[in-house]
Design a protein around this motif. Structure first.
Motif, mmCIF file in Angstrom:
data_model
loop_
_atom_site.group_PDB
_atom_site.id
_atom_site.type_symbol
_atom_site.label_atom_id
_atom_site.label_comp_id
_atom_site.label_asym_id
_atom_site.label_seq_id
_atom_site.Cartn_x
_atom_site.Cartn_y
_atom_site.Cartn_z
ATOM 1 N N GLU A 34 0.587 -1.127 -0.003
ATOM 2 C CA GLU A 34 0.169 0.021 -0.104
ATOM 3 C C GLU A 34 0.929 1.205 -0.089
ATOM 4 O O GLU A 34 0.309 2.477 0.005
ATOM 5 C CB GLU A 34 -0.748 0.042 1.152
ATOM 6 C CG GLU A 34 -1.970 -1.149 1.240
ATOM 7 C CD GLU A 34 -2.814 -1.059 2.509
ATOM 8 O OE1 GLU A 34 -2.624 -0.186 3.408
ATOM 9 O OE2 GLU A 34 -3.705 -1.945 2.299
ATOM 10 N N TYR A 35 2.164 1.108 0.196
ATOM 11 C CA TYR A 35 2.992 2.408 0.256
ATOM 12 C C TYR A 35 3.793 2.753 -0.972
ATOM 13 O O TYR A 35 4.866 3.351 -1.068
ATOM 14 C CB TYR A 35 3.860 2.268 1.677
ATOM 15 C CG TYR A 35 2.940 2.404 2.821
ATOM 16 C CD1 TYR A 35 2.392 3.565 3.215
ATOM 17 C CD2 TYR A 35 2.207 1.285 3.370
ATOM 18 C CE1 TYR A 35 1.561 3.854 4.390
ATOM 19 C CE2 TYR A 35 1.341 1.513 4.527
ATOM 20 C CZ TYR A 35 1.000 2.622 4.974
ATOM 21 O OH TYR A 35 0.170 2.787 5.956
ATOM 22 N N PHE A 36 3.686 2.061 -2.164
ATOM 23 C CA PHE A 36 4.122 2.331 -3.459
ATOM 24 C C PHE A 36 3.560 1.892 -4.337
ATOM 25 O O PHE A 36 2.447 1.208 -4.467
ATOM 26 C CB PHE A 36 5.779 1.268 -3.619
ATOM 27 C CG PHE A 36 5.287 -0.042 -3.917
ATOM 28 C CD1 PHE A 36 5.405 -0.190 -5.176
ATOM 29 C CD2 PHE A 36 5.522 -0.797 -2.916
ATOM 30 C CE1 PHE A 36 5.316 -1.539 -5.596
ATOM 31 C CE2 PHE A 36 5.345 -2.217 -3.468
ATOM 32 C CZ PHE A 36 5.555 -2.406 -4.824
ATOM 33 N N ARG A 37 3.673 2.800 -5.436
ATOM 34 C CA ARG A 37 2.884 2.533 -6.798
ATOM 35 C C ARG A 37 4.160 2.646 -7.963
ATOM 36 O O ARG A 37 5.005 3.335 -8.035
ATOM 37 C CB ARG A 37 1.836 3.759 -7.100
ATOM 38 C CG ARG A 37 0.749 3.936 -5.910
ATOM 39 C CD ARG A 37 -0.398 4.434 -6.460
ATOM 40 N NE ARG A 37 -1.287 5.108 -5.352
ATOM 41 C CZ ARG A 37 -1.059 6.203 -4.810
ATOM 42 N NH1 ARG A 37 -0.274 7.181 -4.971
ATOM 43 N NH2 ARG A 37 -2.048 6.285 -4.003
ATOM 44 N N LEU A 38 3.652 1.656 -9.018
ATOM 45 C CA LEU A 38 4.717 1.461 -10.089
ATOM 46 C C LEU A 38 3.733 1.948 -11.341
ATOM 47 O O LEU A 38 2.408 1.551 -11.338
ATOM 48 C CB LEU A 38 5.134 0.158 -10.329
ATOM 49 C CG LEU A 38 5.997 -0.626 -9.158
ATOM 50 C CD1 LEU A 38 6.312 -1.915 -9.411
ATOM 51 C CD2 LEU A 38 7.315 0.610 -8.812
ATOM 52 N N TYR A 39 4.307 2.643 -11.997
ATOM 53 C CA TYR A 39 3.788 3.194 -13.416
ATOM 54 C C TYR A 39 4.594 2.745 -14.650
ATOM 55 O O TYR A 39 5.822 3.159 -14.893
ATOM 56 C CB TYR A 39 3.675 4.809 -13.564
ATOM 57 C CG TYR A 39 2.621 5.063 -12.244
ATOM 58 C CD1 TYR A 39 1.398 5.402 -12.437
ATOM 59 C CD2 TYR A 39 3.402 5.473 -11.033
ATOM 60 C CE1 TYR A 39 0.609 5.827 -11.218
ATOM 61 C CE2 TYR A 39 2.804 6.022 -9.875
ATOM 62 C CZ TYR A 39 1.215 5.984 -10.234
ATOM 63 O OH TYR A 39 0.553 6.693 -9.190
ATOM 64 N N ARG A 40 4.221 2.096 -15.453
ATOM 65 C CA ARG A 40 4.835 1.564 -16.712
ATOM 66 C C ARG A 40 4.755 2.450 -17.769
ATOM 67 O O ARG A 40 3.507 2.912 -18.216
ATOM 68 C CB ARG A 40 4.330 0.016 -17.284
ATOM 69 C CG ARG A 40 5.252 -0.535 -18.209
ATOM 70 C CD ARG A 40 4.560 -1.725 -18.713
ATOM 71 N NE ARG A 40 4.322 -2.859 -17.664
ATOM 72 C CZ ARG A 40 5.209 -3.890 -17.474
ATOM 73 N NH1 ARG A 40 6.332 -3.903 -18.124
ATOM 74 N NH2 ARG A 40 4.835 -4.823 -16.543
ATOM 75 N N HIS A 41 5.719 2.939 -18.600
ATOM 76 C CA HIS A 41 5.942 3.600 -19.493
ATOM 77 C C HIS A 41 6.596 3.100 -20.567
ATOM 78 O O HIS A 41 7.298 2.136 -20.544
ATOM 79 C CB HIS A 41 6.551 5.136 -19.303
ATOM 80 C CG HIS A 41 6.566 5.946 -20.399
ATOM 81 N ND1 HIS A 41 7.523 6.135 -21.412
ATOM 82 C CD2 HIS A 41 5.938 7.078 -20.644
ATOM 83 C CE1 HIS A 41 7.417 6.953 -22.061
ATOM 84 N NE2 HIS A 41 6.280 7.869 -21.584
ATOM 85 N N ASP A 42 6.328 3.425 -22.110
ATOM 86 C CA ASP A 42 6.793 2.791 -23.099
ATOM 87 C C ASP A 42 8.346 2.702 -23.049
ATOM 88 O O ASP A 42 9.019 1.933 -23.674
ATOM 89 C CB ASP A 42 6.491 3.373 -24.467
ATOM 90 C CG ASP A 42 4.886 3.287 -24.740
ATOM 91 O OD1 ASP A 42 4.326 2.348 -24.212
ATOM 92 O OD2 ASP A 42 4.437 4.125 -25.643
ATOM 93 N N LYS A 43 9.011 3.845 -22.350
ATOM 94 C CA LYS A 43 10.551 3.930 -22.365
ATOM 95 C C LYS A 43 11.086 3.471 -21.152
ATOM 96 O O LYS A 43 12.192 3.423 -20.688
ATOM 97 C CB LYS A 43 10.799 5.354 -22.763
ATOM 98 C CG LYS A 43 10.163 5.771 -23.967
ATOM 99 C CD LYS A 43 10.897 5.108 -25.336
ATOM 100 C CE LYS A 43 10.563 5.749 -26.615
ATOM 101 N NZ LYS A 43 11.162 4.873 -27.517
ATOM 102 N N GLY A 44 10.277 3.286 -20.096
ATOM 103 C CA GLY A 44 10.606 2.928 -18.618
ATOM 104 C C GLY A 44 9.411 2.726 -17.743
ATOM 105 O O GLY A 44 8.570 2.332 -17.901
ATOM 106 N N TRP A 45 9.841 3.587 -16.497
ATOM 107 C CA TRP A 45 9.048 3.458 -15.473
ATOM 108 C C TRP A 45 8.988 4.546 -14.463
ATOM 109 O O TRP A 45 9.935 5.506 -14.466
ATOM 110 C CB TRP A 45 9.549 2.321 -14.514
ATOM 111 C CG TRP A 45 9.348 0.897 -14.936
ATOM 112 C CD1 TRP A 45 10.442 0.285 -15.508
ATOM 113 C CD2 TRP A 45 8.466 0.102 -14.928
ATOM 114 N NE1 TRP A 45 10.090 -0.991 -15.909
ATOM 115 C CE2 TRP A 45 8.768 -1.296 -15.354
ATOM 116 C CE3 TRP A 45 7.195 0.072 -13.972
ATOM 117 C CZ2 TRP A 45 8.010 -2.440 -15.566
ATOM 118 C CZ3 TRP A 45 6.370 -1.159 -14.015
ATOM 119 C CH2 TRP A 45 6.724 -2.205 -14.685
#
Length: 255
Positions: A34-45
């Motif tokens: 609950e204390y982190f979020r990851l976001y995926r991008h075409d080039k990275g994160w």
């Protein structure tokens, strides 16, 4: 009208227009953490680390070119510093323990003599000047508050490559284990980290029906005193979920 337009442009500058890569990224849902979020991008994160109140504490990017305000680029992982021995299982599982060059208080790192011999000790309570001289590419640590007296807050203010790891705020074992995904993203081993996490999750769940635990006492010695976890602690909750009868000291109810 001109004043209103000026205010609107200043409000959105650096957050909407320059952060277009972040807006075009997709959140990766966590299973337990609950204390982190990851976001995926075409080039990275992109990585968000949250505070105890679950508000945004720090945001990082890996492999994405942008001009986002208050987003720290993480580039190299060649010289890593760590403030806590609790990060070692993540690093060891991903084969990145060799990247650690500095630790904060060697005496707090037990049972890894070879590791301790090749790393430099920056002290239990290092000041900012000593951190700067160490020339770490990333310093993994934690921030208990936003006070300017907090070491990692001070380092963040001068844009030092600090990565906050707030796994200690998680209330369940699997939520803490899931932080391996944060390390996986930073070390370009996300797929490996998710596979490791799934293996541990499967094994942990298989143990929930096991009844071989009976009475368990956990204590840790620190500077001549022994500390026993309370009934609200992470260790107590984890062992209780496995069916153990965890012995507590009288009146021990807190973390």
């Amino acid at each position: 009208m001109k004043l209103l337009l000026f205010i609107i442009l200043n409000f959105f500058s650096g957050s909407l227009f320059s952060c277009e890569p972040f807006l075009n990224s997709t959140v990766v849902n966590n299973s337990y953490a609950e204390y982190f979020r990851l976001y995926r991008h075409d080039k990275g994160w992109f990585i968000d680390i949250l505070s105890r109140e679950k508000s945004l504490r720090s945001r990082y990017s890996i492999g994405v070119k942008h001009d986002c305000k208050d987003v720290k680029h993480l580039n190299s992982t060649e010289a890593i510093g760590i403030a806590s021995s609790t990060y070692l299982p993540y690093l060891r599982s991903l084969g990145t323990l060799k990247n650690v060059t500095h630790v904060m208080g060697k005496n707090n790192f037990y049972g890894i003599s070879e590791f301790k011999q090749r790393t430099l000790d920056i002290g239990v309570n290092p000041n900012v000047e000593r951190i700067l001289r160490s020339k770490m590419s990333i310093f993994f640590g934690y921030s208990l508050n936003d006070s300017t007296k907090d070491l990692f807050t001070q380092l963040s203010l001068i844009n030092y490559p600090v990565v906050l790891i707030h796994e200690f705020l998680e209330e369940t074992a699997l939520a803490r284990v899931e932080w391996i995904k944060v390390f996986g993203v930073i070390f370009n081993k996300y797929d490996e980290s998710t596979n490791k996490y799934k293996e541990i999750e499967k094994k942990f769940k298989s143990e929930l029906s096991s009844k071989y635990f009976k009475n368990v006492l956990i204590a840790q010695e620190y500077e001549g005193a022994w500390y026993v976890p309370g009934s609200n602690s992470f260790l107590y909750q984890m062992l209780s979920s496995l069916g153990a009868n965890v012995l507590l000291s009288e009146g021990k109810k807190k973390d």
